[in-house]
Write an enzyme that holds these catalytic residues in place. Structure first.
Site, PDB file in Angstrom:
ATOM      1  N   SER A 171     -23.320  12.414  67.366  1.00 12.93           N
ATOM      2  CA  SER A 171     -21.875  12.346  66.651  1.00 12.93           C
ATOM      3  C   SER A 171     -21.662  14.105  66.313  1.00 12.93           C
ATOM      4  CB  SER A 171     -21.883  11.525  65.532  1.00 12.93           C
ATOM      5  OG  SER A 171     -20.469  10.976  65.125  1.00 12.93           O
ATOM      6  N   ASP A 184     -17.331   2.759  72.033  1.00 13.36           N
ATOM      7  CA  ASP A 184     -17.231   3.521  70.922  1.00 13.36           C
ATOM      8  C   ASP A 184     -15.895   4.255  70.818  1.00 13.36           C
ATOM      9  OD1 ASP A 184     -17.588   5.509  68.783  1.00 13.36           O
ATOM     10  OD2 ASP A 184     -19.045   6.486  69.806  1.00 13.36           O
ATOM     11  N   HIS A 225     -21.532   3.911  69.079  1.00 11.48           N
ATOM     12  CA  HIS A 225     -21.683   5.147  68.668  1.00 11.48           C
ATOM     13  C   HIS A 225     -23.440   5.461  68.572  1.00 11.48           C
ATOM     14  CE1 HIS A 225     -19.661   8.599  66.943  1.00 11.48           C
ATOM     15  NE2 HIS A 225     -20.444   8.574  65.830  1.00 11.48           N
TER      16      HIS A 225
END
Ligand SMILES: *[C@@H]1O[C@H](CO)[C@@H](O)[C@H](O)[C@H]1NC(C)=O
Ligand SMILES: *[C@@H]1O[C@H](CO)[C@@H](O)[C@H](O)[C@H]1NC(C)=O
Ligand SMILES: *[C@@H]1O[C@H](CO)[C@@H](O)[C@H](O)[C@H]1NC(C)=O
Ligand SMILES: *[C@@H]1O[C@H](CO)[C@@H](O)[C@H](O)[C@H]1NC(C)=O
Ligand SMILES: *[C@@H]1O[C@H](CO)[C@@H](O)[C@H](O)[C@H]1NC(C)=O
Ligand SMILES: *[C@@H]1O[C@H](CO)[C@@H](O)[C@H](O)[C@H]1NC(C)=O
Ligand SMILES: *[C@@H]1O[C@H](CO)[C@@H](O)[C@H](O)[C@H]1NC(C)=O
Ligand SMILES: *[C@@H]1O[C@H](CO)[C@@H](O)[C@H](O)[C@H]1NC(C)=O
Ligand SMILES: *[C@@H]1O[C@H](CO)[C@@H](O)[C@H](O)[C@H]1NC(C)=O
Length: 491
Positions: free
Chosen positions: A186, A425, A450
């Site tokens: 991320s 995601d 994710h």
């Protein structure tokens, strides 16, 4: 003060700082919460023998003002268990911390512990400044006090911190020849990408999991995020999607009746009576977006919500169905809607980061299961000004390379980066989904969510996930053999 849009690998905290979908959408990456722990199969948490260390870090890497020399204690963890040692130039895997405390990283990032033995790798985890125990100015209170203390909280300083810590570790362990691979998920995956670009002499490659580095500067259309959320629900169940789509006007209809808010409070078993319908809507938006973003095995939250909605008895009205979806996902042992919430350090910190240097424009288009709400940079900037007294400025990549055309920058200056994504995601819409060059590799899976690939392996993992991880490991092995053969040639 409602629900943020998350972006963390691990998770997002449920409290909110300044954003709501109904006022402003400042996207959010997030840390592990108690809630997420309940979402994961406990078998995916791994034991770790990581030991804690502190580095005397420089406050300001880029100036020579007297206060630039101030230092703070930066936390990092090392797991020596698998390391082949300096003598064999065994590699170092460095996990670059993101917008949360580092405490859970070793048990969360199972990809490292699962693979360390086959690489004889040293595992290093470094905490991001202004999170967890790596707080400048002696205390959180001082660090966040005003513009002159919070101004050192940015990604350029953070990756310079990582560079110093890694140099320090190599020196202390006499591991001069050990190659380093950086990894993150991320926001951490963005950091790993930028780190490899800016410090190519310190790392031989980067694994960037679920890093939406194309979500800046309008490279990705602002409506993409909610389009994917909607697609995820629609693919799970058409009737579920329809029920959710119709629920917003139904909430408004009920809310406008005399006594409407107390009817809603009753249906949704709220913690405190609702005094408007937007706190209810915000909660539901938040619920659906995190379900889509973290739609992982073994629970698959999207299917869980939809089985609650679709499974409600046929005489249930729309809102009871929606509540049944909420209960299917989060249970009914306690109230969920309109409850007390704390501003977590992640909420606060990430809001600062997205207000100062990373505007991730996210709006809602006309063809989703949500109410349309175009992204407005003007509203966003106003909100930032109000809360922090700052207006967003261009990201440092822009000033460093003359524009945030990150694909072009990578093509010209980058190599050895893996961009992994799961297409379910919603943030994957801002990820690198095509191979940019021979060694800037996109690996994505249709059903992934994710950061799924950097979590621990599980016997029940689907084949596509096993394959994705296997490819990542193969590519990383390739970087290392290349390094050893180049290194041999230098001698
Ligand atoms: C950290 O570095 C500064 C500047 O070099 C020094 O003054 C300070 O004593 C160091 N602190 C620790 C705990 O080592
Ligand atoms: C910010 O806080 C620091 C530390 O308390 C203080 O020295 C400084 O004067 C403050 N700066 C501003 C602009 O208020
Ligand atoms: C709205 O509800 C909260 C409790 O949920 C209460 O503290 C607040 O005063 C209420 N605001 C208004 C305007 O009624
Ligand atoms: C709705 O109510 C919540 C508290 O219950 C409050 O925090 C929020 O500001 C209100 N929103 C609007 C749009 O009035
Ligand atoms: C809570 O949900 C379960 C099913 O998930 C249901 O059997 C139970 O009756 C519910 N309890 C309450 C108090 O709603
Ligand atoms: C908020 O934080 C306090 C102090 O850490 C804690 O006791 C409380 O349970 C938290 N409340 C919520 C709703 O998380
Ligand atoms: C969405 O709908 C609004 C209101 O009907 C309209 O003004 C706008 O042009 C539409 N946007 C798109 C992208 O279709
Ligand atoms: C990128 O190239 C690798 C092989 O180097 C391949 O495995 C992968 O599928 C390619 N990715 C895409 C999105 O085509
Ligand atoms: C993705 O999951 C769906 C069910 O949720 C399944 O039907 C489909 O075959 C899966 N796709 C792949 C490529 O595994």
């Amino acid at each position: 003060m409602e629900h943020p849009l998350l972006l963390l690998c691990t998770f997002l905290i449920f409290s909110t700082y300044l954003t709501t979908t109904h006022s402003l959408t400042i996207p959010r990456l997030s840390p592990i919460s108690e809630w997420e722990k309940t979402l994961q199969d406990p078998t995916t948490f791994v034991a770790s023998d990581a030991k804690e260390f502190y580095y005397n870090q420089t406050l300001d890497h880029f100036n020579y003002r007297p206060e630039s020399y101030t230092t703070f204690q930066q936390r990092y963890l090392i797991d020596f268990k698998y390391w082949g040692g300096a003598d064999s130039s065994a590699p170092i895997f460095a996990y670059l911390g993101a917008e949360e405390a580092l405490d859970n990283a070793p048990s969360n990032i199972g990809f490292l512990t699962d693979n360390a033995a086959s690489f004889n790798a040293l595992l290093v985890y470094i905490e991001h400044r202004y999170y967890g125990k790596s707080i400048p100015f002696g205390s959180r209170e001082e660090a966040f006090k005003n513009a002159s203390t919070i101004g050192y909280f940015n990604s350029a300083q953070a990756i310079a911190d990582y560079a110093e810590v890694l140099i320090h570790i190599k020196k202390t362990l006499h591991a001069k020849k050990s190659p380093i691979i950086v990894l993150g998920g991320s926001y951490g995956g963005m950091l790993a990408t930028w780190f490899r670009l800016k410090y190519p002499h310190l790392t031989i490659g980067a694994l960037a999991s679920s890093a939406p580095i194309l979500y800046f500067d309008y490279i990705t259309p602002p409506n993409s995020y909610y389009d994917v959320v909607t697609r995820d629900f629609r693919e799970a169940s058409e009737t579920c999607y329809e029920t959710i789509r119709k629920s917003w006007s139904e909430i408004d209809r009920v809310a406008s009746q005399p006594n409407g808010l107390s009817i809603l409070s009753h249906i949704f078993n709220t913690c405190n009576p609702l005094n408007n319908s937007s706190s209810l809507k915000d909660y539901l938006y938040f619920l659906y977006t995190i379900a889509a973003q973290y739609n992982r095995p073994p629970r698959y939250p999207v299917s869980e919500i939809c089985s609650g909605i679709d499974g409600a008895s046929s005489e249930s009205n729309i809102l009871s169905k929606i509540y049944a979806g909420l209960v299917a996902y989060r249970g009914n042992t306690t109230c969920r809607v309109n409850g007390p919430s704390n501003v977590s350090e992640t909420n606060f910190g990430w809001t600062w980061q997205t207000c100062s240097e990373f505007v991730i424009p996210i709006g809602i288009g006309n063809n989703t299961m949500f109410e349309p709400k175009p992204f407005s940079l003007k509203l966003y900037a106003n909100e930032c000004k109000k809360h922090f007294g700052v207006l967003p400025r261009p990201h440092w990549i822009t000033t460093y390379y003359g524009g945030y055309d990150i694909k072009l920058v990578l093509k010209r200056f980058g190599s050895n980066i893996i961009f992994s994504n799961g297409l379910k995601d919603p943030y994957s819409s801002g990820g690198v989904l095509d191979n940019i060059s021979e060694n800037l590799i996109a690996l994505h899976t249709v059903n992934g969510s994710h950061c799924l690939d950097i979590l621990a392996e599980n016997k029940k993992d689907p084949e596509w996930l096993v394959e994705q991880r296997k490819k990542e490991v193969e590519i990383m092995k390739g970087w290392i053999s290349q390094y050893y053969s180049d290194f041999g040639a230098f001698k």
